[in-house]
Motif scaffolding. Structure first.
Motif, PDB file in Angstrom:
ATOM      1  N   GLY A 192       0.834  -1.198   0.000  1.00 32.16           N
ATOM      2  CA  GLY A 192       0.000   0.000   0.000  1.00 32.16           C
ATOM      3  C   GLY A 192       0.867   1.245   0.000  1.00 32.16           C
ATOM      4  N   LEU A 193       1.956   1.168   0.763  1.00 32.84           N
ATOM      5  CA  LEU A 193       2.878   2.292   0.844  1.00 32.84           C
ATOM      6  C   LEU A 193       3.515   2.560  -0.515  1.00 32.84           C
ATOM      7  N   LEU A 194       3.988   1.509  -1.157  1.00 32.24           N
ATOM      8  CA  LEU A 194       4.613   1.659  -2.471  1.00 32.24           C
ATOM      9  C   LEU A 194       3.609   2.233  -3.476  1.00 32.24           C
ATOM     10  N   TYR A 195       2.408   1.754  -3.393  1.00 32.88           N
ATOM     11  CA  TYR A 195       1.342   2.223  -4.262  1.00 32.88           C
ATOM     12  C   TYR A 195       1.112   3.721  -4.070  1.00 32.88           C
ATOM     13  N   GLY A 196       1.051   4.139  -2.801  1.00 36.57           N
ATOM     14  CA  GLY A 196       0.879   5.557  -2.505  1.00 36.57           C
ATOM     15  C   GLY A 196       2.037   6.385  -3.035  1.00 36.57           C
ATOM     16  N   VAL A 197       3.255   5.842  -2.903  1.00 32.88           N
ATOM     17  CA  VAL A 197       4.430   6.566  -3.383  1.00 32.88           C
ATOM     18  C   VAL A 197       4.386   6.712  -4.903  1.00 32.88           C
ATOM     19  N   ILE A 198       3.982   5.656  -5.595  1.00 27.71           N
ATOM     20  CA  ILE A 198       3.889   5.718  -7.052  1.00 27.71           C
ATOM     21  C   ILE A 198       2.907   6.813  -7.482  1.00 27.71           C
ATOM     22  N   LEU A 199       1.763   6.842  -6.820  1.00 25.57           N
ATOM     23  CA  LEU A 199       0.766   7.863  -7.159  1.00 25.57           C
ATOM     24  C   LEU A 199       1.282   9.263  -6.841  1.00 25.57           C
ATOM     25  N   THR A 200       1.917   9.394  -5.685  1.00 18.92           N
ATOM     26  CA  THR A 200       2.467  10.690  -5.298  1.00 18.92           C
ATOM     27  C   THR A 200       3.473  11.173  -6.336  1.00 18.92           C
ATOM     28  N   ASN A 201       4.348  10.266  -6.734  1.00 20.00           N
ATOM     29  CA  ASN A 201       5.386  10.611  -7.699  1.00 20.00           C
ATOM     30  C   ASN A 201       4.774  11.024  -9.033  1.00 20.00           C
ATOM     31  N   ALA A 202       3.792  10.259  -9.503  1.00 19.45           N
ATOM     32  CA  ALA A 202       3.164  10.583 -10.787  1.00 19.45           C
ATOM     33  C   ALA A 202       2.533  11.963 -10.738  1.00 19.45           C
ATOM     34  N   ARG A 203       1.854  12.230  -9.646  1.00 17.50           N
ATOM     35  CA  ARG A 203       1.189  13.531  -9.531  1.00 17.50           C
ATOM     36  C   ARG A 203       2.226  14.640  -9.390  1.00 17.50           C
ATOM     37  N   ALA A 204       3.285  14.382  -8.600  1.00 18.84           N
ATOM     38  CA  ALA A 204       4.310  15.409  -8.371  1.00 18.84           C
ATOM     39  C   ALA A 204       4.951  15.830  -9.688  1.00 18.84           C
ATOM     40  N   ALA A 246       6.392  16.222 -24.109  1.00 16.54           N
ATOM     41  CA  ALA A 246       5.168  15.606 -23.592  1.00 16.54           C
ATOM     42  C   ALA A 246       5.286  14.084 -23.563  1.00 16.54           C
ATOM     43  N   SER A 247       6.040  13.543 -24.544  1.00 13.54           N
ATOM     44  CA  SER A 247       6.174  12.087 -24.589  1.00 13.54           C
ATOM     45  C   SER A 247       6.881  11.559 -23.341  1.00 13.54           C
ATOM     46  N   LEU A 248       7.780  12.382 -22.757  1.00 14.99           N
ATOM     47  CA  LEU A 248       8.427  11.968 -21.512  1.00 14.99           C
ATOM     48  C   LEU A 248       7.378  11.755 -20.420  1.00 14.99           C
ATOM     49  N   LEU A 249       6.440  12.704 -20.340  1.00 15.78           N
ATOM     50  CA  LEU A 249       5.381  12.587 -19.336  1.00 15.78           C
ATOM     51  C   LEU A 249       4.494  11.383 -19.628  1.00 15.78           C
ATOM     52  N   ALA A 250       4.262  11.136 -20.936  1.00 19.03           N
ATOM     53  CA  ALA A 250       3.450   9.978 -21.306  1.00 19.03           C
ATOM     54  C   ALA A 250       4.149   8.687 -20.878  1.00 19.03           C
ATOM     55  N   ILE A 251       5.488   8.657 -21.087  1.00 23.95           N
ATOM     56  CA  ILE A 251       6.244   7.463 -20.680  1.00 23.95           C
ATOM     57  C   ILE A 251       6.156   7.284 -19.170  1.00 23.95           C
ATOM     58  N   LEU A 252       6.256   8.408 -18.449  1.00 22.99           N
ATOM     59  CA  LEU A 252       6.120   8.349 -16.989  1.00 22.99           C
ATOM     60  C   LEU A 252       4.775   7.731 -16.604  1.00 22.99           C
ATOM     61  N   ALA A 253       3.729   8.160 -17.302  1.00 22.41           N
ATOM     62  CA  ALA A 253       2.398   7.631 -17.003  1.00 22.41           C
ATOM     63  C   ALA A 253       2.344   6.122 -17.257  1.00 22.41           C
ATOM     64  N   LEU A 254       2.964   5.694 -18.361  1.00 20.46           N
ATOM     65  CA  LEU A 254       2.956   4.263 -18.689  1.00 20.46           C
ATOM     66  C   LEU A 254       3.722   3.458 -17.633  1.00 20.46           C
ATOM     67  N   LEU A 307       3.845  -0.200 -12.931  1.00 24.45           N
ATOM     68  CA  LEU A 307       4.173  -0.399 -11.520  1.00 24.45           C
ATOM     69  C   LEU A 307       2.906  -0.631 -10.698  1.00 24.45           C
ATOM     70  N   LYS A 308       1.891   0.168 -11.005  1.00 22.38           N
ATOM     71  CA  LYS A 308       0.618   0.076 -10.280  1.00 22.38           C
ATOM     72  C   LYS A 308       0.004  -1.317 -10.448  1.00 22.38           C
ATOM     73  N   SER A 309       0.019  -1.794 -11.706  1.00 25.17           N
ATOM     74  CA  SER A 309      -0.540  -3.124 -11.950  1.00 25.17           C
ATOM     75  C   SER A 309       0.246  -4.180 -11.191  1.00 25.17           C
ATOM     76  N   PHE A 310       1.586  -4.006 -11.177  1.00 23.85           N
ATOM     77  CA  PHE A 310       2.418  -4.976 -10.482  1.00 23.85           C
ATOM     78  C   PHE A 310       2.061  -5.016  -8.994  1.00 23.85           C
ATOM     79  N   VAL A 311       1.944  -3.834  -8.402  1.00 25.39           N
ATOM     80  CA  VAL A 311       1.624  -3.775  -6.975  1.00 25.39           C
ATOM     81  C   VAL A 311       0.254  -4.393  -6.712  1.00 25.39           C
ATOM     82  N   GLU A 312      -0.706  -4.077  -7.583  1.00 22.36           N
ATOM     83  CA  GLU A 312      -2.048  -4.635  -7.400  1.00 22.36           C
ATOM     84  C   GLU A 312      -2.022  -6.157  -7.506  1.00 22.36           C
TER      85      GLU A 312
END
Lengths: 299, 354
Positions: free
Chosen positions: A215-227, A268-276, A281-286
């Motif tokens: 759960g912690l890793l998941y939260g960090v991933i989301l935080t990072n994506a948003r940041a 913008a593609s850099l941000l798209a890659i970040l999203a991917l 990572l999110k799927s892996f954690v889930e």
């Protein structure tokens, strides 16, 4: 960024699949296929086509132009600033999130519901307002404006302002992820640790954190994506000074406004890659969480 | 190590969980805290462990005041109702936890920890599960691992919260005998909480019956079963028939039938409740001389198992009387449903209405 924040749902998905697939409860074939087709069409139109467009536009003028756009000093500086903001905001919100979740889930105290509401505040407030708050506090005309000027400290239109705005908007992710998880786990294991002679730190490191690690890793991933992806709040406090206070999303906007499409899409593609990467990572954690939950269910 | 509990009070908001509870537990005894759910027994156990703080009163371990002592300093072992095993650690690491978190000066070496853990796992007969994780174990196995983990720190006192509550009936019986044997081997002062009177009576040296935050009775299982001091204890320990009665000079008058009771000789015309256990109800097909008896009709017969349970309807009123006979006696009498019989209560115990 449209990433769902409901981790626990995935824990039950396996169970639901098994139950829901009996013949009595499933719809006729044509209904199922129509629904699936609608979803696919929708996803293609609103997600896949734009994503593909980003990469086609970015590479339209060839790979060399793409690389040049990314290695442009202003682009490099915006990448650096984005990384700095994330590198400060993510650890701080990690510590804050764990502390808040621990306090809320494991202890009873007055004002607990107010604290929970406050944690949710950044979700409720428009990012532009969040940015303006800091301008009002630290800006030249703001409360601390003259004091800061006297000491020659720049917050607004400088890196500290960007970091502050980023911290504000990413504030709830870790705590929100951990609170329901910790509440569900209760505090019996911590009490067991206490009776066995462990100190508060030992309980935190050896019992509480290992139990919520995914759960912690998941939260960090989301935080990072948003940041890294935050636009609104950062836009207000940044001042858009090229090479100095532009983050990646701001840099994309500037390039686009200058009709420099290829460069804009390249960045913008850099941000798209970040999203991917985030999605993977999110799927892996889930998947990990679902598997752990399955092991628990077998008992 | 002996435990003395003195005048403990504990409120949760306006709810009084414990109301002036005092209790002495001599060294080496196995004591059961018995009571219905919500009576405060678990709160008392948690206060002894230090997981809750009493509002007033004190706890003494071996004569020394431990009320202000932190949980870690009390050297108690605690087995939680749902075991609270660390789910991300192997069985081995669970048991080793209490040793590994010790400060460097008192922490055993890795080899020593390994030896101790395996010794404990052998004690609970689960050495072969050392590498498993708690979710992979059955309820009974988890229970025994939780016990091994609690014993690893060599506690002076062992506290168990509903130790068999979450297990199925057969495992529960096995485990409580096993716990009794283990206690006889280790002689560690132990307190366990239960709502199951059979469990309390079978396993413990002494039973503490608690109701609504107060101690109702303390005594050996034999004492509390044979001589309950209050209607609550009477009703809580096993089945019982209750009769409204008039007490007058050593006799209880129940619906016109006067039963001799060996007490209350000086009481005159007082209302009271008379209690008789189902196995103290004797049944005859014909009136047996002068002895006082109720006329009743057999309402229902439940004849499964070694004892036959009868529900009898008194002729004079609606109330049902429950009786237990041996299969032998039942066959001898040749009773059938709907039959008229005479009911002779023995060992009537009367509590005057307050």
């Amino acid at each position: 960024m449209s990433i769902s924040t409901t981790l626990p749902a995935s824990q039950y998905s396996n169970y639901q699949n098994k139950v829901a697939r009996s013949r009595a409860t499933s719809e006729p074939v044509w209904v199922r296929w129509t629904l699936i087709a609608i979803v696919l069409l929708f996803l293609t139109l609103f997600l896949i086509v734009p994503l593909a467009a980003v990469f086609t536009e970015a590479l339209r003028k060839g790979f060399d132009t793409y690389i040049t756009a990314l290695t442009d000093p202003d682009a490099l500086s915006s990448i650096k600033l984005t990384l700095i903001a994330a590198a400060i905001a993510v650890p701080l919100n990690l510590v804050f999130g764990v502390a808040a979740a621990w306090a809320i889930a494991k202890f009873e105290f007055r004002g607990k519901s107010i604290l929970i509401t406050l944690i949710d505040l950044p979700f409720a407030v428009s990012p532009v307002i969040a940015g303006l708050i800091y301008v009002l506090i630290f800006g030249l005309q703001g409360w601390f404006g003259s004091t800061l000027l006297d000491h020659d400290i720049k917050v607004i239109f400088a890196i500290p302002g960007i970091v502050l705005a980023t911290i504000f908007v990413t504030f709830p992710f870790v705590a929100r992820e951990l609170i329901p998880l910790m509440q569900a786990q209760g505090k019996e294991e911590e009490e067991a640790g206490l009776v066995l002679g462990a100190s508060g730190w030992q309980i935190l490191w050896r019992i509480t954190l290992p139990n919520v690690k995914w759960g912690l890793l998941y939260g960090v991933i989301l935080t990072n994506a948003r940041a890294m992806g935050e636009f609104g709040a950062v836009s207000v406090v940044s001042g858009h000074i090229r090479g100095l206070t532009n983050t990646l999303p701001l840099h994309v906007e500037i390039l686009y406004n200058e009709y420099n499409y290829a460069a804009a899409f390249a960045v913008a593609s850099l941000l798209a890659i970040l999203a991917l990467v985030t999605l993977v990572l999110k799927s892996f954690v889930e998947w990990k969480v679902a598997r752990d939950a399955q092991i628990n269910e077998k008992s | 190590m002996s435990i003395e509990i003195k005048n403990i009070r504990k409120n949760f908001g306006s709810f009084s969980a414990l109301n002036d509870v005092s209790l002495d537990v001599p060294s080496g005894e196995l004591v059961a805290l018995l009571g219905p759910s919500g009576c405060g027994k678990t709160t008392l156990l948690r206060i002894i462990a230090g997981l809750e703080t009493p509002d007033s009163g004190s706890i003494h371990f071996h004569g020394a005041d431990a009320t202000a002592q932190k949980v870690r300093e009390r050297e108690v072992g605690f087995v939680f109702q749902h075991y609270a095993l660390f789910r991300h650690m192997t069985v081995f690491e669970n048991v080793a936890f209490g040793l590994r978190v010790r400060p460097k000066e008192t922490r055993p070496t890795d080899a020593e920890i390994k030896r101790r853990v395996h010794e404990l796992l052998e004690l609970v007969q689960l050495d072969w599960l050392a590498d498993r994780y708690p979710p992979q174990l059955s309820g009974g196995q988890r229970q025994r691992i939780a016990l091994a983990r609690a014993l690893a720190v060599e506690p002076k006192v062992l506290l168990l919260d509903e130790p068999f509550g979450a297990l199925d009936a057969k495992v529960r019986k096995e485990l409580r005998r096993w716990l009794r044997r283990l206690h006889d081997e280790l002689h560690i002062t132990s307190i366990f909480v239960t709502h199951d009177q059979e469990e309390a009576l079978e396993v413990s040296d002494r039973v503490v019956v608690i109701n609504k935050g107060q101690v109702e009775q303390i005594g050996s299982p034999q004492e509390v079963y044979d001589n309950p001091v209050s209607p609550f204890v009477y009703q809580f320990l096993g089945n019982v028939n209750q009769f409204h009665s008039q007490i007058h000079q050593g006799e209880a008058n129940i619906g016109g039938v006067g039963l001799k009771i060996n007490a209350h000789h000086d009481t005159k015309h007082s209302a009271g409740l008379a209690y008789v256990r189902p196995h103290d109800i004797e049944i005859h097909k014909v009136r047996n001389g002068e002895a006082p008896a109720f006329e009743a009709v057999i309402h229902y017969i439940h004849a499964i198992g070694p004892l036959v349970r009868l529900e009898l309807q008194r002729a004079d009123q609606e109330d049902l009387i429950e009786a237990e006979l041996t299969q032998e006696r039942f066959r001898e009498l040749g009773l059938i449903q709907g039959q008229n019989v005479f009911v002779y209560p023995r060992n009537v115990r009367v509590f005057l209405n307050a």
